[in-house]
Design a protein around this motif. Structure first.
Motif, PDB file in Angstrom:
ATOM      1  N   THR A 126     -45.035 102.666  18.996  1.00 26.48           N
ATOM      2  CA  THR A 126     -46.315 101.958  18.937  1.00 26.48           C
ATOM      3  C   THR A 126     -47.458 102.944  18.724  1.00 26.48           C
ATOM      4  N   LEU A 127     -47.425 104.078  19.403  1.00 24.39           N
ATOM      5  CA  LEU A 127     -48.463 105.093  19.202  1.00 24.39           C
ATOM      6  C   LEU A 127     -48.468 105.602  17.764  1.00 24.39           C
ATOM      7  N   ILE A 128     -47.297 105.805  17.198  1.00 24.40           N
ATOM      8  CA  ILE A 128     -47.202 106.252  15.801  1.00 24.40           C
ATOM      9  C   ILE A 128     -47.806 105.202  14.876  1.00 24.40           C
ATOM     10  N   ILE A 162     -53.645  98.774  25.838  1.00 24.21           N
ATOM     11  CA  ILE A 162     -53.404 100.203  25.580  1.00 24.21           C
ATOM     12  C   ILE A 162     -54.715 100.968  25.649  1.00 24.21           C
ATOM     13  N   GLU A 163     -55.755 100.446  25.009  1.00 28.83           N
ATOM     14  CA  GLU A 163     -57.063 101.113  25.041  1.00 28.83           C
ATOM     15  C   GLU A 163     -57.610 101.208  26.463  1.00 28.83           C
ATOM     16  N   GLN A 164     -57.329 100.236  27.290  1.00 34.62           N
ATOM     17  CA  GLN A 164     -57.818 100.237  28.670  1.00 34.62           C
ATOM     18  C   GLN A 164     -56.911 101.025  29.614  1.00 34.62           C
ATOM     19  N   GLY A 165     -55.810 101.526  29.091  1.00 31.81           N
ATOM     20  CA  GLY A 165     -54.891 102.287  29.919  1.00 31.81           C
ATOM     21  C   GLY A 165     -54.043 101.442  30.839  1.00 31.81           C
ATOM     22  N   GLN A 166     -53.998 100.148  30.594  1.00 33.25           N
ATOM     23  CA  GLN A 166     -53.234  99.232  31.437  1.00 33.25           C
ATOM     24  C   GLN A 166     -51.784  99.097  30.983  1.00 33.25           C
ATOM     25  N   GLN A 167     -51.515  99.462  29.749  1.00 31.10           N
ATOM     26  CA  GLN A 167     -50.173  99.339  29.190  1.00 31.10           C
ATOM     27  C   GLN A 167     -49.727 100.694  28.664  1.00 31.10           C
ATOM     28  N   ALA A 168     -48.495 101.051  28.983  1.00 29.57           N
ATOM     29  CA  ALA A 168     -47.924 102.303  28.489  1.00 29.57           C
ATOM     30  C   ALA A 168     -47.215 102.016  27.167  1.00 29.57           C
ATOM     31  N   PRO A 169     -47.799 102.455  26.048  1.00 27.47           N
ATOM     32  CA  PRO A 169     -47.176 102.168  24.755  1.00 27.47           C
ATOM     33  C   PRO A 169     -45.950 103.051  24.513  1.00 27.47           C
ATOM     34  N   PRO A 196     -46.631  98.831  34.943  1.00 29.04           N
ATOM     35  CA  PRO A 196     -46.098 100.176  35.082  1.00 29.04           C
ATOM     36  C   PRO A 196     -46.921 101.053  36.013  1.00 29.04           C
ATOM     37  N   SER A 197     -48.199 100.800  36.165  1.00 23.59           N
ATOM     38  CA  SER A 197     -49.081 101.647  36.963  1.00 23.59           C
ATOM     39  C   SER A 197     -48.663 101.710  38.419  1.00 23.59           C
ATOM     40  N   ALA A 247     -56.900 108.212  29.336  1.00 25.74           N
ATOM     41  CA  ALA A 247     -57.525 109.148  28.395  1.00 25.74           C
ATOM     42  C   ALA A 247     -57.010 108.908  26.977  1.00 25.74           C
ATOM     43  N   ILE A 248     -55.726 108.639  26.849  1.00 25.94           N
ATOM     44  CA  ILE A 248     -55.163 108.328  25.527  1.00 25.94           C
ATOM     45  C   ILE A 248     -55.783 107.043  25.005  1.00 25.94           C
ATOM     46  N   GLY A 249     -55.912 106.049  25.860  1.00 23.33           N
ATOM     47  CA  GLY A 249     -56.545 104.795  25.457  1.00 23.33           C
ATOM     48  C   GLY A 249     -57.981 104.994  24.995  1.00 23.33           C
ATOM     49  N   GLU A 250     -58.701 105.854  25.697  1.00 25.78           N
ATOM     50  CA  GLU A 250     -60.083 106.149  25.294  1.00 25.78           C
ATOM     51  C   GLU A 250     -60.132 106.839  23.938  1.00 25.78           C
ATOM     52  N   ARG A 251     -59.189 107.741  23.677  1.00 27.18           N
ATOM     53  CA  ARG A 251     -59.141 108.407  22.363  1.00 27.18           C
ATOM     54  C   ARG A 251     -58.790 107.418  21.255  1.00 27.18           C
ATOM     55  N   ILE A 252     -57.885 106.497  21.548  1.00 28.49           N
ATOM     56  CA  ILE A 252     -57.544 105.457  20.564  1.00 28.49           C
ATOM     57  C   ILE A 252     -58.780 104.624  20.247  1.00 28.49           C
TER      58      ILE A 252
END
Length: 77
Positions: free
Chosen positions: A60-62, A49-56, A2-3, A16-21
């Motif tokens: 999935t986030l929930i 997801i944690e690495q920001g490579q995949q858009a959840p 997706p990137s 940033a979301i991945g880092e917060r996870i």
């Protein structure tokens, strides 16, 4: 991936979301495998997801937020 078609600011926000996870998971003393099992997903997805490579997806986030035991808003800011 997706990137390739996303503006850099979207990719940066996803990272940033991945880092917060990851931070929330470590704070809860959980492994990626434990989160994956609780969230009913696979470990490689959690890693990406944690690495920001995949858009959840939002679903999935929930599930990840529930698995870690934090409000969704804490993960997405």
């Amino acid at each position: 991936m997706p990137s390739a078609n996303q503006p850099e600011w979207v990719v940066a926000r996803r990272r940033a979301i991945g880092e917060r996870i990851r931070a929330a998971r470590l704070h809860a003393n959980l492994t990626q495998e434990a989160v994956a099992l609780r969230a009913e997903t696979d470990r490689p997805s959690v890693v990406r997801i944690e690495q920001g490579q995949q858009a959840p997806t939002i679903d999935t986030l929930i599930r990840i937020a529930e698995a870690i035991g934090v409000p969704l808003r804490d993960l997405v800011g």
